[in-house]
Design an enzyme around this catalytic site. Structure first.
Site, PDB file in Angstrom:
ATOM      1  N   GLY A 512       0.828  -1.191   0.000  1.00 40.29           N
ATOM      2  CA  GLY A 512       0.000   0.000   0.000  1.00 40.29           C
ATOM      3  C   GLY A 512       0.855   1.229   0.000  1.00 40.29           C
ATOM      4  O   GLY A 512       2.072   1.152  -0.175  1.00 40.29           O
ATOM      5  N   GLY A 514       1.724   4.482   2.196  1.00 40.87           N
ATOM      6  CA  GLY A 514       1.566   5.178   3.472  1.00 40.87           C
ATOM      7  C   GLY A 514       1.704   6.668   3.266  1.00 40.87           C
ATOM      8  O   GLY A 514       1.872   7.136   2.151  1.00 40.87           O
ATOM      9  N   GLY A 515       1.644   7.391   4.370  1.00 40.76           N
ATOM     10  CA  GLY A 515       1.738   8.842   4.283  1.00 40.76           C
ATOM     11  C   GLY A 515       3.037   9.307   3.659  1.00 40.76           C
ATOM     12  O   GLY A 515       3.073  10.298   2.942  1.00 40.76           O
ATOM     13  N   PHE A 516       4.119   8.590   3.908  1.00 42.82           N
ATOM     14  CA  PHE A 516       5.408   9.093   3.455  1.00 42.82           C
ATOM     15  C   PHE A 516       5.969   8.335   2.264  1.00 42.82           C
ATOM     16  O   PHE A 516       7.056   8.619   1.801  1.00 42.82           O
ATOM     17  CB  PHE A 516       6.410   9.044   4.603  1.00 42.82           C
ATOM     18  CG  PHE A 516       5.968   9.878   5.772  1.00 42.82           C
ATOM     19  CD1 PHE A 516       5.966  11.253   5.671  1.00 42.82           C
ATOM     20  CD2 PHE A 516       5.533   9.293   6.936  1.00 42.82           C
ATOM     21  CE1 PHE A 516       5.543  12.032   6.722  1.00 42.82           C
ATOM     22  CE2 PHE A 516       5.109  10.077   8.000  1.00 42.82           C
ATOM     23  CZ  PHE A 516       5.111  11.445   7.893  1.00 42.82           C
ATOM     24  N   GLY A 517       5.276   7.346   1.779  1.00 47.58           N
ATOM     25  CA  GLY A 517       5.776   6.608   0.633  1.00 47.58           C
ATOM     26  C   GLY A 517       5.198   5.210   0.594  1.00 47.58           C
ATOM     27  O   GLY A 517       4.449   4.807   1.483  1.00 47.58           O
ATOM     28  N   LYS A 533       9.236   0.274   4.155  1.00 45.92           N
ATOM     29  CA  LYS A 533       8.616   1.554   3.818  1.00 45.92           C
ATOM     30  C   LYS A 533       9.661   2.423   3.151  1.00 45.92           C
ATOM     31  O   LYS A 533      10.701   2.701   3.733  1.00 45.92           O
ATOM     32  CB  LYS A 533       8.120   2.194   5.108  1.00 45.92           C
ATOM     33  CG  LYS A 533       7.446   3.508   4.909  1.00 45.92           C
ATOM     34  CD  LYS A 533       6.811   3.957   6.198  1.00 45.92           C
ATOM     35  CE  LYS A 533       5.379   4.353   5.949  1.00 45.92           C
ATOM     36  NZ  LYS A 533       4.659   4.646   7.160  1.00 45.92           N
ATOM     37  N   ASP A 629      -0.371  11.365  15.000  1.00 48.47           N
ATOM     38  CA  ASP A 629      -1.212  10.965  13.870  1.00 48.47           C
ATOM     39  C   ASP A 629      -1.860   9.616  14.165  1.00 48.47           C
ATOM     40  O   ASP A 629      -1.847   8.716  13.344  1.00 48.47           O
ATOM     41  CB  ASP A 629      -0.378  10.917  12.583  1.00 48.47           C
ATOM     42  CG  ASP A 629      -1.256  10.997  11.336  1.00 48.47           C
ATOM     43  OD1 ASP A 629      -2.466  11.273  11.486  1.00 48.47           O
ATOM     44  OD2 ASP A 629      -0.746  10.789  10.235  1.00 48.47           O
TER      45      ASP A 629
END
Ligand SMILES: *[C@@H]1O[C@H](CO)[C@@H](O)[C@H](O)[C@H]1NC(C)=O
Ligand SMILES: *[C@@H]1O[C@H](CO)[C@@H](O)[C@H](O)[C@H]1NC(C)=O
Ligand SMILES: *[C@@H]1O[C@H](CO)[C@@H](O)[C@H](O)[C@H]1NC(C)=O
Ligand SMILES: *[C@@H]1O[C@H](CO)[C@@H](O)[C@H](O)[C@H]1NC(C)=O
Ligand SMILES: *[C@@H]1O[C@H](CO)[C@@H](O)[C@H](O)[C@H]1NC(C)=O
Ligand SMILES: *[C@@H]1O[C@H](CO)[C@@H](O)[C@H](O)[C@H]1NC(C)=O
Ligand SMILES: *[C@@H]1O[C@H](CO)[C@@H](O)[C@H](O)[C@H]1NC(C)=O
Length: 819
Positions: A512, A514-517, A533, A629
């Site tokens: 998937g 994520g927020g940062f990559g 990640k 977050d």
């Protein structure tokens, strides 16, 4: 004889002694033909594509098309006679005597013909490995790249790699896409896509003659409105914009991957699919429009669309709704107008907005050699110039783009948005600068004496206490010193291991985004499964601080935290986590089917686990981390459905980096932010407690806090209303059906209201939360929680003087020299 007659004559002659010979190879020459009745086809040399006659869906009509040879579903990527079907199987594709490619039907009628650019002595038709059907001169040999005609110049609804979408300006050729009317009918529907010849060009999708979606202009890296076009392992993009040509094309990095992008009439979407060898199916890779904010002009002029906000349209600061009545009834198309008129002239200035998709460029102007200062000066001189910015951000930023007239279709991105400098009257700028000075004065007046005092106290303490104690102090406060001697303990994975483990970051391993990559699944040589990640957002400068941070975080160990196994430094930084097979909490609780897999006992266990994980972050670990977050998608579940908080500490890392200006990202997700953070930007452990409160309500109700879209009331408001009306149990997710222990549910609802108190000091600490969850004693009565109704933080309570300067609502508002 006139030319048409001559042509007809020859056609008939040709038909009369049709070569009874059908091609099975990879070319058609003048003496060959492709005949529907024989079911013959033409293949590309590498066997990827195949061309022949087909009937789409339930239709009986016959069309000439190209599809993937090896995929049984026959995904047609191009259709020749989409406007003029053949009613029987009499179709023949051949080169006519004038050297033109034609399709004839039974009555030798020309059903379709290709306009070749010139005569050929020895015309040959070939289906290339790219899926491009070309007519070329046989004498040119295979390697020729000049074609008399090519199907890539006349796309239907599909883009293949190497295809150019856009203009050949010399020939006035506009290669645009039009969706099939229906799966049974390839004739053009009312959904189309092409590049518009604005000064600052952009791609636009049309629904009939209504603009439906715009990509935003090409900014040197990607379309401004398509952050998803960022570097990825599968393909790259080329945008060409010169006197002769204007187009976008994409290239495959691995030629054996199959990918196609289609315009889909049934859901008005632009969809990119990638063939997965593992599942033998097309995987949807990206789709546009991706959300509600992508709808063209949804919010009208001078208004920002942000899907994490409610309502999703918000006037830019300094603007208010043109028609408040319509605005409040959720019709935002009227847009916003200035609170104060422009001075028009030297009085005006500009305010910089960050993280945006650039507005509609229909009335725009570009100079690629201007710098930002010249750009500003030129914009300032023309009263109808409303905004400017760099036209190219591929380097440090270059060129100049300006907008004339109202700024329409602006939206905000959490990541990958751009800066835009919007014209403002002097009065608006002065107001802001006064705010700024006020704050500076406060800062100087408060911080300076306070730090002097603190320093004094510190030195007095140091002086008083004996060195023995001071040492312990250092150990506690500066774990970094300690970590330097433990450098060897830092689990560092080398790039080759990770590349192997993730099958070269293959698309099939992707878990998937994520927020940062992106996040990939991998398997280490020892069989351990990991999640990798890739952090696209980290700059080289940040890398050292980042590694320090990772060293510290890698030492955190708790049952309810995802274990960080280490990191890896390639072109990008990567974090290696333990792999959890059961995805994140949001995949369960917000899904009617999967929600049934989590009964109340599971959910209560999850609530308690999250509480313990947070308590560890807040109190027990050496670092005292504020998560910032916490949300359902950041809680992962292990095979026994135990919750594990992920992404902790990352918020902290990135927060530190922000001063370097390389991310415009504001940490946090609006639906989970505490009031003091959303409005004043203040954050403490108590803001995590607030987010926890929301999470508890979501777990109990199976609804998202921001999900109750049209009522302008969020989950907190909904829950409080039920509670106040004495029917709190109505909140319970129907999925829980009978598994509930009502006293526990009630206790959790009650507890969540305590966590959701407006003032941080009224919320319990995580330590008290854990105690309250584990005991049965009475709880203090809750007062009305904060944020019952979603409101525009820019209009928040006016007592807060700082609000305009803080990055609220995820648009960063920064002051630009107000002259
Ligand atoms: C193709 O069909 C035509 C007409 O039915 C026939 O005359 C011809 O022999 C067929 N050719 C092949 C190669 O089957
Ligand atoms: C197929 O039939 C339709 C309607 O009967 C007619 O308009 C069309 O011209 C026919 N097409 C061909 C190629 O004969
Ligand atoms: C061929 O050219 C004519 C006139 O330029 C144009 O109307 C027609 O659409 C073209 N046909 C194709 C298949 O491109
Ligand atoms: C390209 O993709 C194919 C199929 O997905 C794979 O087998 C092959 O190893 C890949 N090649 C490279 C160089 O990544
Ligand atoms: C278009 O979208 C519909 C609905 O999502 C889907 O069922 C269909 O397969 C799509 N069409 C193509 C050609 O992929
Ligand atoms: C862009 O700027 C350059 C240098 O300032 C100038 O020479 C050129 O004429 C400008 N182009 C346009 C279209 O104004
Ligand atoms: C301002 O720019 C617009 C659009 O390019 C142009 O039509 C207008 O003449 C310009 N006005 C002045 C005063 O330069």
């Amino acid at each position: 004889m006139d030319a048409p007659y001559l042509f007809l004559f020859f056609s008939i002659i040709t038909l009369l002694h049709l070569p009874g010979f059908c091609t099975a190879g990879d070319t058609i020459t003048a003496s060959q033909s492709l005949r529907d009745v024989n079911g013959s086809t033409l293949s590309s040399r590498d066997g990827t594509f195949e061309m022949g006659f087909f009937s789409p869906g339930n239709s009986q009509k016959r069309f000439l098309g190209i599809w993937y040879k090896s995929i049984p579903a026959k995904n047609v990527v191009w259709v020749a006679n989409r406007l003029n079907p053949i009613n029987d199987s009499s179709g023949v594709l051949m080169i006519d005597d004038s050297g033109k490619l034609v399709i004839l039907s039974s009555k030798s009628a020309v059903v379709w013909s290709a306009n070749s650019t010139g005569p050929a002595r020895d015309p040959v038709v070939q289906l290339l490995d790219t899926g491009n059907l070309v007519l070329r001169d046989g004498n040119d040999g295979d390697s020729g790249t000049t074609y008399l005609w090519q199907s890539f110049d006349y796309p239907t609804d599909t883009v293949l790699p190497e295809m150019k979408i856009g203009w050949d300006l010399r020939r006035g050729l506009d290669r645009r896409l039009t969706a099939w009317k229906s799966p049974d009918d390839p004739s053009p529907g009312d959904f189309s896509w092409g590049l518009e010849l604005h000064n600052y060009p952009e791609a636009v999708a049309w629904k009939g003659n209504q603009e439906y979606f715009r990509s935003g202009p090409w900014n040197g890296l990607r379309y401004s409105g398509a952050p998803e076009q960022r570097a990825n392992p599968l393909f790259s993009f080329d945008f060409v914009n010169d006197e002769d040509e204007l187009y976008l094309t994409n290239h495959l990095k691995n030629k054996s991957v199959l990918t196609r992008t289609i315009l889909n009439q049934s859901n008005y979407a632009w969809e990119r699919y990638v063939w997965s060898e593992a599942t033998l199916a097309w995987k949807l890779f990206t789709t546009v429009p991706k959300d509600y904010c992508d709808k063209y002009g949804l919010c009208g002029a001078y208004s920002n669309c942000d899907v994490t906000d409610l309502p999703i349209c918000q006037c830019l600061p300094g603007f208010s709704p043109k028609s408040p009545e319509k605005w409040n009834s959720m019709d935002w198309s009227g847009g916003c107008t200035r609170n104060k008129p422009l001075d028009c002239g030297d009085g005006d200035g500009f305010i910089k907005f960050g993280g945006l998709k650039l507005p509609d460029t229909t009335f725009s102007w570009v100079n690629r050699t201007f710098d930002l200062k010249e750009c500003r000066a030129k914009c300032l001189r023309n009263c109808s110039c409303m905004a400017y910015t760099h036209s190219d951000i591929s380097g440090p930023g270059s060129g100049c783009a300006m907008w004339f007239g109202d700024l329409v279709d602006i939206r905000h991105f959490e990541e990958g948005g751009q800066d835009l400098y919007i014209r403002m009257p002097r009065s608006a700028l002065e107001l802001k600068s006064r705010h700024w000075w006020e704050i500076a004065v406060i800062v100087i007046a408060v911080i300076v004496p306070a730090s002097v005092l603190l320093l004094t106290c510190y030195y007095i303490r140091r002086w008083r206490k004996k060195p023995k104690e001071a040492k312990i102090d250092e150990g506690e406060k500066e774990p970094k010193n300690e970590s330097s001697k433990e450098d060897l303990e830092l689990p560092l994975f080398d790039l080759a291991t990770i590349t192997d483990a993730t099958d070269n970051f293959s698309f099939n391993q992707k878990l998937g985004e994520g927020g940062f990559g992106p996040v990939y699944k991998g398997t280490l040589p020892d069989g351990r499964q990991i999640a990798v990640k890739r952090l696209s957002a980290i700059s080289r400068q940040g890398a050292r601080e980042f590694k320090n941070e990772v060293k510290l975080i890698a030492k955190l160990q708790h049952r309810n935290l995802v274990k960080l196994l280490g990191c890896c430094e390639g072109e990008e930084m990567m974090l290696i986590y333990e792999y959890l097979p059961n995805r994140s909490l949001d995949a369960f609780i917000f899904d009617g089917t999967r929600g049934k897999l989590l009964d109340w006992q599971n959910r209560f266990n999850i609530i308690c686990g999250i509480a313990r994980g947070l308590l560890y972050l807040h109190q027990d670990s050496r670092l005292r981390i504020i998560h910032r977050d916490l949300k359902a998608s950041n809680v992962l579940l292990d095979e026994k459905m135990n919750p594990k908080i992920s992404d902790f500490g990352m918020a902290r890392t990135f927060g530190g980096d922000q001063s370097e200006g390389n991310t415009n990202r504001v940490v946090g997700t609006y639906g989970y932010m505490a009031p003091e953070y959303a409005i004043d930007g203040l954050f403490s452990v108590k803001s995590d407690v607030f987010s926890f409160g929301i999470l508890v309500l979501e777990i109990i109700s199976g609804k998202r806090n921001r999900g109750l879209f049209h009522s302008n009331q969020n989950l907190i408001g909904h829950a409080w209303r039920l509670y106040a009306e004495g029917r709190p149990l109505d909140l319970i997710d129907p999925c829980l059906d009978g598994s509930c222990i009502l006293s526990e549910v009630l206790r959790c609802i009650h507890l969540s209201f305590l966590c959701l108190q407006h003032h941080p000091e009224n919320r319990p600490s995580m330590a008290s939360v854990v105690v309250m969850l584990g005991s049965e004693g009475p709880l203090p009565p809750p007062k009305q929680p904060g944020f019952l109704i979603d409101k525009n933080p820019f209009e928040g309570d006016s007592s807060s003087s700082k609000q305009e300067l803080n990055s609220v609502n995820e648009i960063t508002v920064t002051l630009v020299e107000a002259r």
